[in-house]
Write a protein that holds these residues in place. Structure first.
Motif, mmCIF file in Angstrom:
data_model
loop_
_atom_site.group_PDB
_atom_site.id
_atom_site.type_symbol
_atom_site.label_atom_id
_atom_site.label_comp_id
_atom_site.label_asym_id
_atom_site.label_seq_id
_atom_site.Cartn_x
_atom_site.Cartn_y
_atom_site.Cartn_z
ATOM 1 N N ASN B 96 45.166 92.646 31.575
ATOM 2 C CA ASN B 96 45.808 91.353 31.316
ATOM 3 C C ASN B 96 44.815 90.206 31.290
ATOM 4 O O ASN B 96 45.191 89.047 31.394
ATOM 5 C CB ASN B 96 46.887 91.077 32.371
ATOM 6 C CG ASN B 96 48.066 92.007 32.210
ATOM 7 O OD1 ASN B 96 48.365 92.424 31.100
ATOM 8 N ND2 ASN B 96 48.702 92.349 33.297
ATOM 9 N N ASP B 97 43.551 90.494 31.169
ATOM 10 C CA ASP B 97 42.518 89.476 31.149
ATOM 11 C C ASP B 97 42.312 88.994 29.731
ATOM 12 O O ASP B 97 42.289 89.794 28.797
ATOM 13 C CB ASP B 97 41.215 90.085 31.684
ATOM 14 C CG ASP B 97 40.189 89.041 32.045
ATOM 15 O OD1 ASP B 97 39.284 89.368 32.815
ATOM 16 O OD2 ASP B 97 40.293 87.907 31.541
ATOM 17 N N TYR B 98 42.157 87.709 29.559
ATOM 18 C CA TYR B 98 41.945 87.175 28.225
ATOM 19 C C TYR B 98 40.497 87.306 27.779
ATOM 20 O O TYR B 98 40.172 87.084 26.629
ATOM 21 C CB TYR B 98 42.361 85.703 28.170
ATOM 22 C CG TYR B 98 43.841 85.507 28.337
ATOM 23 C CD1 TYR B 98 44.389 85.174 29.560
ATOM 24 C CD2 TYR B 98 44.699 85.677 27.254
ATOM 25 C CE1 TYR B 98 45.747 85.011 29.703
ATOM 26 C CE2 TYR B 98 46.065 85.515 27.397
ATOM 27 C CZ TYR B 98 46.587 85.180 28.617
ATOM 28 O OH TYR B 98 47.936 85.017 28.757
ATOM 29 N N LYS B 99 39.609 87.620 28.715
ATOM 30 C CA LYS B 99 38.190 87.621 28.376
ATOM 31 C C LYS B 99 37.787 88.928 27.719
ATOM 32 O O LYS B 99 38.139 90.007 28.181
ATOM 33 C CB LYS B 99 37.349 87.453 29.635
ATOM 34 C CG LYS B 99 37.373 86.092 30.250
ATOM 35 C CD LYS B 99 36.379 86.059 31.406
ATOM 36 C CE LYS B 99 36.415 84.715 32.112
ATOM 37 N NZ LYS B 99 35.487 84.685 33.255
ATOM 38 N N LEU B 100 37.008 88.809 26.663
ATOM 39 C CA LEU B 100 36.353 89.943 26.045
ATOM 40 C C LEU B 100 34.852 89.740 26.173
ATOM 41 O O LEU B 100 34.360 88.648 25.899
ATOM 42 C CB LEU B 100 36.701 90.050 24.555
ATOM 43 C CG LEU B 100 38.049 90.637 24.162
ATOM 44 C CD1 LEU B 100 38.158 90.690 22.643
ATOM 45 C CD2 LEU B 100 38.238 92.021 24.767
ATOM 46 N N SER B 101 34.130 90.779 26.561
ATOM 47 C CA SER B 101 32.672 90.727 26.570
ATOM 48 C C SER B 101 32.187 91.383 25.291
ATOM 49 O O SER B 101 32.537 92.534 25.011
ATOM 50 C CB SER B 101 32.116 91.488 27.775
ATOM 51 O OG SER B 101 32.546 90.905 28.982
ATOM 52 N N PHE B 102 31.404 90.659 24.522
ATOM 53 C CA PHE B 102 30.931 91.167 23.236
ATOM 54 C C PHE B 102 29.492 91.628 23.328
ATOM 55 O O PHE B 102 28.670 91.051 24.054
ATOM 56 C CB PHE B 102 31.001 90.059 22.176
ATOM 57 C CG PHE B 102 32.372 89.851 21.594
ATOM 58 C CD1 PHE B 102 33.301 89.061 22.233
ATOM 59 C CD2 PHE B 102 32.733 90.465 20.408
ATOM 60 C CE1 PHE B 102 34.575 88.874 21.704
ATOM 61 C CE2 PHE B 102 33.994 90.281 19.862
ATOM 62 C CZ PHE B 102 34.911 89.492 20.514
ATOM 63 N N GLY B 103 29.174 92.682 22.567
ATOM 64 C CA GLY B 103 27.795 93.047 22.354
ATOM 65 C C GLY B 103 27.192 92.138 21.292
ATOM 66 O O GLY B 103 27.917 91.403 20.607
ATOM 67 N N ALA B 104 25.876 92.203 21.153
ATOM 68 C CA ALA B 104 25.183 91.347 20.184
ATOM 69 C C ALA B 104 25.340 91.838 18.748
ATOM 70 O O ALA B 104 25.053 91.116 17.807
ATOM 71 C CB ALA B 104 23.712 91.223 20.540
ATOM 72 N N GLY B 105 25.800 93.095 18.598
ATOM 73 C CA GLY B 105 26.095 93.592 17.260
ATOM 74 C C GLY B 105 25.010 94.473 16.663
ATOM 75 O O GLY B 105 23.844 94.415 17.057
ATOM 76 N N THR B 106 25.423 95.306 15.721
ATOM 77 C CA THR B 106 24.510 96.115 14.918
ATOM 78 C C THR B 106 24.720 95.740 13.464
ATOM 79 O O THR B 106 25.857 95.822 12.961
ATOM 80 C CB THR B 106 24.794 97.626 15.102
ATOM 81 O OG1 THR B 106 24.511 98.003 16.441
ATOM 82 C CG2 THR B 106 23.944 98.446 14.136
ATOM 83 N N THR B 107 23.647 95.326 12.819
ATOM 84 C CA THR B 107 23.723 94.982 11.400
ATOM 85 C C THR B 107 23.468 96.243 10.578
ATOM 86 O O THR B 107 22.382 96.827 10.650
ATOM 87 C CB THR B 107 22.694 93.901 11.038
ATOM 88 O OG1 THR B 107 22.971 92.728 11.809
ATOM 89 C CG2 THR B 107 22.778 93.556 9.559
ATOM 90 N N VAL B 108 24.483 96.659 9.827
ATOM 91 C CA VAL B 108 24.398 97.866 9.005
ATOM 92 C C VAL B 108 24.299 97.471 7.539
ATOM 93 O O VAL B 108 25.112 96.675 7.051
ATOM 94 C CB VAL B 108 25.634 98.759 9.221
ATOM 95 C CG1 VAL B 108 25.656 99.900 8.220
ATOM 96 C CG2 VAL B 108 25.663 99.293 10.652
ATOM 97 N N THR B 109 23.311 98.038 6.867
ATOM 98 C CA THR B 109 23.147 97.818 5.428
ATOM 99 C C THR B 109 23.185 99.172 4.745
ATOM 100 O O THR B 109 22.390 100.058 5.081
ATOM 101 C CB THR B 109 21.822 97.118 5.106
ATOM 102 O OG1 THR B 109 21.759 95.879 5.807
ATOM 103 C CG2 THR B 109 21.703 96.858 3.596
ATOM 104 N N VAL B 110 24.095 99.347 3.807
ATOM 105 C CA VAL B 110 24.201 100.584 3.050
ATOM 106 C C VAL B 110 23.756 100.302 1.623
ATOM 107 O O VAL B 110 24.396 99.536 0.902
ATOM 108 C CB VAL B 110 25.639 101.138 3.062
ATOM 109 C CG1 VAL B 110 25.698 102.460 2.308
ATOM 110 C CG2 VAL B 110 26.143 101.311 4.496
ATOM 111 N N ARG B 111 22.655 100.939 1.231
ATOM 112 C CA ARG B 111 22.072 100.692 -0.101
ATOM 113 C C ARG B 111 22.697 101.616 -1.125
ATOM 114 O O ARG B 111 22.888 102.801 -0.871
ATOM 115 C CB ARG B 111 20.562 100.917 -0.051
ATOM 116 C CG ARG B 111 19.848 100.076 1.010
ATOM 117 C CD ARG B 111 18.324 100.270 0.942
ATOM 118 N NE ARG B 111 17.950 101.668 1.047
ATOM 119 C CZ ARG B 111 17.775 102.316 2.195
ATOM 120 N NH1 ARG B 111 17.946 101.680 3.340
ATOM 121 N NH2 ARG B 111 17.419 103.602 2.208
ATOM 122 N N ALA B 112 23.022 101.076 -2.275
ATOM 123 C CA ALA B 112 23.634 101.861 -3.354
ATOM 124 C C ALA B 112 22.603 102.764 -4.026
ATOM 125 O O ALA B 112 21.402 102.474 -4.023
ATOM 126 C CB ALA B 112 24.246 100.923 -4.393
#
Lengths: 113, 112
Positions: B96-112
């Protein structure tokens, strides 16, 4: 309109200006959030409103002032900002006990000159 | 604050290859979410996992929550250019906590 909308999408302001960011959610949710997203850093929670009452204020400088007039609208009033406040400001909303499932708007890209 | 570490920070692959992104913490979470964010847009919720050991599939994406509810992974099979984006994991400490802890993220690039 559907989902969560934010205006403006881009904002450039001087350090002495006063401006406001607007967020509107069309999902019938009862909680709304402001986040700051800076490059290479995790999203930083700034404010949380539940049923129009502020339930969280994460040590945000007073130059940022939130306002939640009703459950669908959220504002972030800005004044005398600093260049380091330049970032993407994201609004989100959620419903009740599933507060962890947050739905985000497209953000306002703020540049402070 | 409960910290979430994502790895790798950047990932660039060829179309058709598989990839895995990891999200780790020393804290226990009641639930964990994965979001994808495209340039100039806000994060979009992909999935929520709540039970230790849970596996969820969303087309070519497979999400797993660790048995101890401290970590998660996202696996993409046969990646496509449309999978390009910033992948964020976020954890809730209490149901019931409103807080979310986020990671810094992973940038994914998919080349054609």
């Amino acid at each position: 309109e559907t989902g969560v909308t934010q205006t403006p999408r881009h904002l450039v302001m001087g350090m002495t200006n006063k401006k406001s960011l607007k967020c509107e959610q069309h999902l019938g949710h009862n909680a709304m959030y402001w986040y700051k997203q800076s490059a290479k850093k995790p999203l930083e929670l700034m404010f949380v409103y539940s049923l129009e009452e502020r339930v969280e204020n994460n040590s945000v400088p007073s130059r940022f002032s939130p306002e939640c007039p009703n459950s669908s609208h959220l504002f972030l009033h800005l004044h005398t900002l600093q260049p380091e406040d330049s970032a993407l400001y994201l609004c989100a909303s959620s419903q009740g006990k599933q507060a962890y499932e947050q739905y985000f708007g497209p953000g306002t890209r703020l540049t402070v000159t | 604050t409960q910290l979430l570490e994502q790895s790798p920070q950047f990932l660039s692959i060829q179309e058709g290859e598989n990839l895995t992104v990891y999200c780790n913490s020393s804290s226990v979470f009641s639930s964990l979410q994965w979001y994808r964010q495209e340039p100039g847009e806000g994060p979009v919720l992909l999935v929520t996992v709540v039970t230790g050991g849970e596996v969820k599939k969303l087309k070519r994406l497979t999400f797993q929550f660790g048995d101890a509810r401290k970590d998660s992974s996202l696996h993409i099979t046969a990646a496509q250019p449309g999978d390009t984006g910033l992948y964020l994991c976020a954890g809730a400490g209490r149901s019931n906590d409103y807080k979310l802890s986020f990671g810094a993220g992973t940038t994914v690039t998919v080349r054609a």
